[in-house]
Design a protein around this motif. Structure first.
Motif, PDB file in Angstrom:
ATOM      1  N   ASP A 335       6.692  15.155 -21.328  1.00 18.18           N
ATOM      2  CA  ASP A 335       5.295  14.878 -20.912  1.00 18.18           C
ATOM      3  C   ASP A 335       4.391  15.345 -21.639  1.00 18.18           C
ATOM      4  N   ALA A 407      12.053  11.820 -12.928  1.00 23.87           N
ATOM      5  CA  ALA A 407      11.376  12.813 -13.196  1.00 23.87           C
ATOM      6  C   ALA A 407      11.690  13.713 -13.246  1.00 23.87           C
ATOM      7  N   SER A 411      11.918  16.248 -17.403  1.00 25.42           N
ATOM      8  CA  SER A 411      11.196  17.289 -16.890  1.00 25.42           C
ATOM      9  C   SER A 411      12.251  18.577 -17.722  1.00 25.42           C
ATOM     10  N   GLU A 412      13.514  18.080 -17.538  1.00 26.87           N
ATOM     11  CA  GLU A 412      14.823  18.179 -18.315  1.00 26.87           C
ATOM     12  C   GLU A 412      14.867  18.691 -19.900  1.00 26.87           C
ATOM     13  N   THR A 414      12.024  18.243 -21.160  1.00 27.69           N
ATOM     14  CA  THR A 414      10.686  18.769 -21.567  1.00 27.69           C
ATOM     15  C   THR A 414      10.578  19.978 -21.662  1.00 27.69           C
ATOM     16  N   ARG A 415      11.798  20.656 -20.956  1.00 23.93           N
ATOM     17  CA  ARG A 415      11.514  22.293 -20.823  1.00 23.93           C
ATOM     18  C   ARG A 415      12.527  21.737 -22.286  1.00 23.93           C
TER      19      ARG A 415
END
Length: 685
Positions: A335, A407, A411-412, A414-415
């Protein structure tokens, strides 16, 4: 006769697929170059044309997934990673910091990846309209899903126009892998999956095009003896061919190819990643090696097998010179780009790598000193191995689970991207601190010059350099307090007057702020020689900001009056502001300071560290920077601890250099005046 493949395409003698209307492009003649220069067109010098690239099909890799690699050498050293969300396909790319109009290597959500190397021999000497190399790659990322889509884009722009002169490497999520030698109105495709074109499953290019020079697709060494970048092409081919029989791995490309150091004969340097065990040579010429003194970034794209989710394609990004940097994984679904990889003045990791390389490059050359490299590799490479292991573990879990990029998975990714980037940045900060400390305490430093002795007490005759015809502020500020009542007779002198011998009428020469290189240029060789002679025969030299750059031993245009290098030269334009200096206890009285902490104006003066020139004594550090200015992409933490005021002896004369500006109103002017009096020294009679 060429063999017909499909309508409008033929196989040339070098086994590449040519576009309709293809014509051979030869090197620009001297007359064409002159015409272009007179017309105002820019002809990049060969030293700037130094990218090296490879397209590796699944046939050549250990896991059957294609790999795309590029070491980018370019005149713009400030790079960052950017998400591109303004087109039909989402993409992520390496760009010039603060710019989004062009990309220089990147990938999109369909798993399509692209990079390029400049190949000026594809030019025809004419001006062409349409997208250039970088803007065409951005268009490709936003519109192309496959290698075939890119080929069609080139077909279309053959007709509509483009201004490209490049070798474009591309891979896709369907197993496609190809190199395109691309001129303004034609191109030739080299398919890495075609055994006839690429017997070993890969295609390498540097900064020449085989079609422009009528070479086979796999030119031999004897065919490249007079070809610029031919040695890098051959070196990359040798490295790929010497990989394990099981095929090339991502790790091998990152470590062994992107960071290769070799001598001009193509033999790996002792102590380097590809060389025999032993100590690195103290100096390495990077003219013929892949990882060069001009490399500004690199990327290795790890593709996917057909049927795997294309958005798991990974761009391993090395911002800055790869041998001074660390790789961080990037993905299209993230993101946001992690802070250490983004920045309008250059990403933090890349700018830190620039500082480390700058500390190693020998000014005016492409040679590097290697004393910092073993420690950097010892610290960064094990961490990079951890980043690779953790990334591969997550990707394997996602592949085995058959997950699509919803999503939660985005998110993973991105983390992990942000977490690994932060760890990489923390490691780079440690390397900066260790490198700065190494430069502040060199192992082979000469003895410190004795700076003791009486100080001039009578009237001091001061020459203030000025080539601005009275417009510069520095001389104006100095003349406000260097007055007869204060014991000074000060006046401006021009570079012409210095060349004519005017310094014989003065005790001290002040070189104020401005531009050190401009001062040197205006002095000319005769003026620089006159200044050195004046100081060596007992005159005093006071450098302020630019005048300290000029006095240093760092630059080819420097006077070499003081044994000092400029730390973090890459970020000399780091901004202006108030800083606090920490005075050495023994400097407080000679500088007439009120306390050991001194607040003073800073305006992009040099961060001084010792040099090791054997013909100059070591300097005495009178003050260090206790606080810093870190704007315009300068890395925080680099300035503190470097030297702000230093002094030494040159021949019979005295030299004192101020990086900041104690001569401005509010000064403290008494510190400046004390330094001038010390430099003047009393008459010997």
């Amino acid at each position: 006769m060429p063999r017909r493949l499909e309508a409008g395409h033929t196989v040339s003698h070098n086994h590449g697929i040519r576009s309709p209307g293809h014509h051979r492009h030869f090197l620009l003649t001297a007359l064409q170059v002159v015409i272009l220069l007179l017309a105002g067109f820019s002809i990049p010098l060969p030293s700037a044309l130094a990218c090296t690239t490879a397209v590796l099909s699944g046939r050549a890799t250990a896991d059957g997934r294609p790999i795309l690699w590029k070491n980018r050498d370019a005149p713009n050293p400030r790079n960052e990673v950017a998400l591109l969300t303004d087109g039909p396909l989402r993409a992520i790319a390496v760009v010039n910091a603060g710019s989004r109009g062009s990309v220089w290597m990147g990938m999109n959500e369909a798993g399509f990846c692209i990079e390029n190397s400049l190949s000026k021999d594809l030019g025809d000497g004419e001006k062409h309209d349409g997208p250039g190399n970088g803007s065409l790659m951005k268009r490709a990322l936003q519109h192309c899903r496959t290698v075939e889509d890119f080929r069609q884009l080139l077909e279309e722009t053959n007709e509509t126009g483009r201004s490209t002169v490049a070798n474009f490497g591309v891979i896709d999520a369907e197993g496609g892998a190809a190199m395109f030698e691309t001129a303004a109105t034609s191109f030739t495709m080299f398919d890495a999956n075609d055994p006839e074109t690429a017997p070993n499953g890969y295609v390498v290019r540097s900064n020449f095009a085989t079609t422009a020079r009528e070479l086979p697709a796999w030119p031999e060494a004897n065919q490249l003896e007079e070809v610029y970048s031919g040695e890098r092409y051959l070196r990359a081919c040798r490295l790929i061919d010497s990989a394990d029989e099981g095929g090339l791995s991502l790790e091998y490309v990152l470590r062994h190819i992107a960071r290769d150091l070799a001598d001009p004969q193509g033999s790996p340097c002792t102590g380097s990643v590809n060389g025999p065990e032993g100590a690195l040579p103290s100096i390495v010429s990077t003219d013929a090696t892949i990882s060069r003194a001009t490399t500004v970034s690199a990327a290795v794209f790890a593709g996917v097998r057909p049927g795997e989710d294309p958005r798991l394609t990974t761009m391993w990004t090395l911002l800055g010179d790869p041998k001074f940097s660390i790789a961080v994984p990037c993905w299209v679904p993230i993101d946001s780009v992690a802070d250490p990889l983004a920045g309008e003045h250059g990403a933090e990791i890349g700018e830190a790598a620039r500082t480390l390389r700058d500390a190693s490059v020998i000014s005016g050359t492409k040679d590097i000193t290697t004393d910092l490299l073993p420690g950097i590799w010892q610290d960064l490479w094990p961490l990079e191995d951890e980043l690779l292991q953790e990334t591969n573990g997550l990707l394997e879990t996602l592949r085995n689970g058959g997950a699509t990029i919803d999503a939660a998975v985005a998110s993973e990714l991105t983390r992990l991207h942000h977490e690994l980037a932060v760890r990489a940045w923390q490691a780079m900060q440690t390397e900066l601190q260790e490198a700065r400390d190494a430069r502040l305490h060199p192992a082979n430093s000469p003895d410190v010059a004795s700076t003791d002795g009486p100080v001039a007490e009578g009237t001091v005759r001061v020459a203030i350099y000025d080539h601005s015809e009275g417009k510069a502020n520095g001389p104006k500020h100095l003349l406000q307090f260097l007055t007869p009542n204060a014991g000074f007779e000060a006046q401006r002198v021009t570079p012409e007057e210095i060349r004519d011998g005017v310094l014989s009428e003065f005790d001290v020469l002040i070189m104020p702020g401005g531009s050190g290189s401009s001062q040197s240029k205006h002095l000319e060789e005769a003026g620089r020689k006159a200044v050195r002679k004046f100081v060596s025969q007992g005159g005093g030299y006071v450098g302020i900001c630019a005048g300290s750059y000029l006095a240093s031993s760092h630059y080819s245009w420097s006077l070499g009056l003081i044994n000092a290098r400029v730390w973090d030269r890459a970020h000399w334009a780091r901004g202006n502001g108030q800083v606090v200096l920490q005075l050495a206890p023994e400097a407080i009285e000679p500088l007439k300071a009120d306390a050991e902490n001194l607040e003073v104006r800073y305006a992009q003066g040099p961060l001084l560290v010792p040099d090791t020139k054997p013909d100059l004594p070591a300097y005495e550090a009178l003050a260090t920077f206790n606080t810093e200015v870190a704007k315009k992409g300068a890395v925080p933490g680099v300035m503190c601890g470097t030297h702000a005021i230093v002094r030494s002896i040159y021949g019979q004369g005295r030299v004192i250099c101020f990086s900041p500006h104690p001569e401005v109103p509010g000064g403290p002017n008494q510190v400046m005046a004390a330094g001038i009096r010390w430099a003047a020294q009393p008459d010997s009679e």
